[in-house]
Design an enzyme around this catalytic site. Sequence first.
Site, PDB file in Angstrom:
ATOM      1  N   HIS A 282     -12.321  -1.635  -8.333  1.00  0.00           N
ATOM      2  CA  HIS A 282     -13.456  -0.731  -8.598  1.00  0.00           C
ATOM      3  C   HIS A 282     -13.086   0.745  -8.420  1.00  0.00           C
ATOM      4  CE1 HIS A 282     -15.155  -0.824  -4.169  1.00  0.00           C
ATOM      5  NE2 HIS A 282     -13.938  -0.329  -4.225  1.00  0.00           N
TER       6      HIS A 282
ATOM      7  N   PHE B  87       1.163   1.067  -6.849  1.00  0.00           N
ATOM      8  CA  PHE B  87       1.065  -0.121  -7.690  1.00  0.00           C
ATOM      9  C   PHE B  87       0.930   0.178  -9.175  1.00  0.00           C
ATOM     10  CE2 PHE B  87      -3.307  -0.364  -5.449  1.00  0.00           C
ATOM     11  CZ  PHE B  87      -3.930   0.506  -6.345  1.00  0.00           C
TER      12      PHE B  87
ATOM     13  N   GLY C 203       4.543   1.611  -1.627  1.00  0.00           N
ATOM     14  CA  GLY C 203       4.761   1.945  -3.025  1.00  0.00           C
ATOM     15  C   GLY C 203       3.462   2.310  -3.721  1.00  0.00           C
TER      16      GLY C 203
ATOM     17  N   ASP D 249       0.859  -1.188   0.000  1.00  0.00           N
ATOM     18  CA  ASP D 249       0.000   0.000   0.000  1.00  0.00           C
ATOM     19  C   ASP D 249       0.893   1.234   0.000  1.00  0.00           C
ATOM     20  OD1 ASP D 249      -2.304   1.745   0.283  1.00  0.00           O
ATOM     21  OD2 ASP D 249      -3.347   0.036   1.166  1.00  0.00           O
TER      22      ASP D 249
END
Length: 335
Positions: free
Chosen positions: A244, A226, A224, A198
Amino acid sequence: MTTTELDVGTAAGLLRLGNAFCDAKALLTAVELDLFGVLKDGPATEEEIRERLRLHGRGLSDFLHLLAALGVLVKSGEAFGNAAGAQRHLVPGGESYIGGFLQRSNRNLYPAWGRLSEALRTGKPQSGGSFAEVLERPAVLRQFIGMMDALTQQLAPALVEAFPWSRYGSLLDVGGCRGNLAAHLVTANPGLRGHVFDLPPMAPFFAEHVEAQGVADRLEFHGGDFFADPLPAADVVVLGHVLHDWDADQRRQLVRAAYAATNPGGALVVYDRMLDDDPRHVENLVISLDMLLVTDGGSEYPVQELRAAAAEAGFERITDRPLGDFDTIVVCHKP
């Protein structure tokens, strides 16, 4: 809830539906005031509640009677107490507490839904501020984490049973917040080690939580972005309530990144409030509109979209089935 529960063919039914926000705001206000926490040890009279919550008193009788009519309070004589569901899910500190999500609904979603017309006209989020601003404010970030914990707390038991975690040695929860779901999974599977990926500001919250859960030696945090940084490798990669938040192209990009991070013979596990062809599934359509109101391009999406993206990335043996009341879980195997 489905629209068939209201007779929208009548004026009375349409008026009731149009004013359903009043019921919702009553519940959200009760959570905001910590009414259910005040009543956790037993019923209290209207005057006792007024004093404990430091309220004026005007309207309080109607407020309490409305909550009783909605089934979240129970009136006995002159006293009001928590109904069983409220006692279980709306008292802070309980294992099944979902108030964090409702507090976020009250602060963020409720005002944003008041601007739904503008969102539909412009396609732009209406919640105000960006997640970058949330990350810069620890108190607000903790509120967001409370909302995420409320969701994973409810789904964790079903997720523990939905996949054979014990067959694998490691898992990676992408966008796993402070590691609440990962903590549940490694606790239920002693041979499993976990990783959470995360944004870096989540790190101190992660360290605090996994220490409190007694799994600090089995979970590791990786900070980090993603979309910019490679994901750590693991036997099982989890994308839960993450896809989502993004548009279809970004969802495909994340599925490809998950494929790269999944060890050969491993699996990708995705769960979300996915859409299907049944228009009566009100809850997931509401969540999809939430994404319109709070993200730049997010929405719920059909299972078929995810299956196609997973196959395109290289996954095989893709299966899906319901998870809990509203979610769908999709499992994709890597050769």
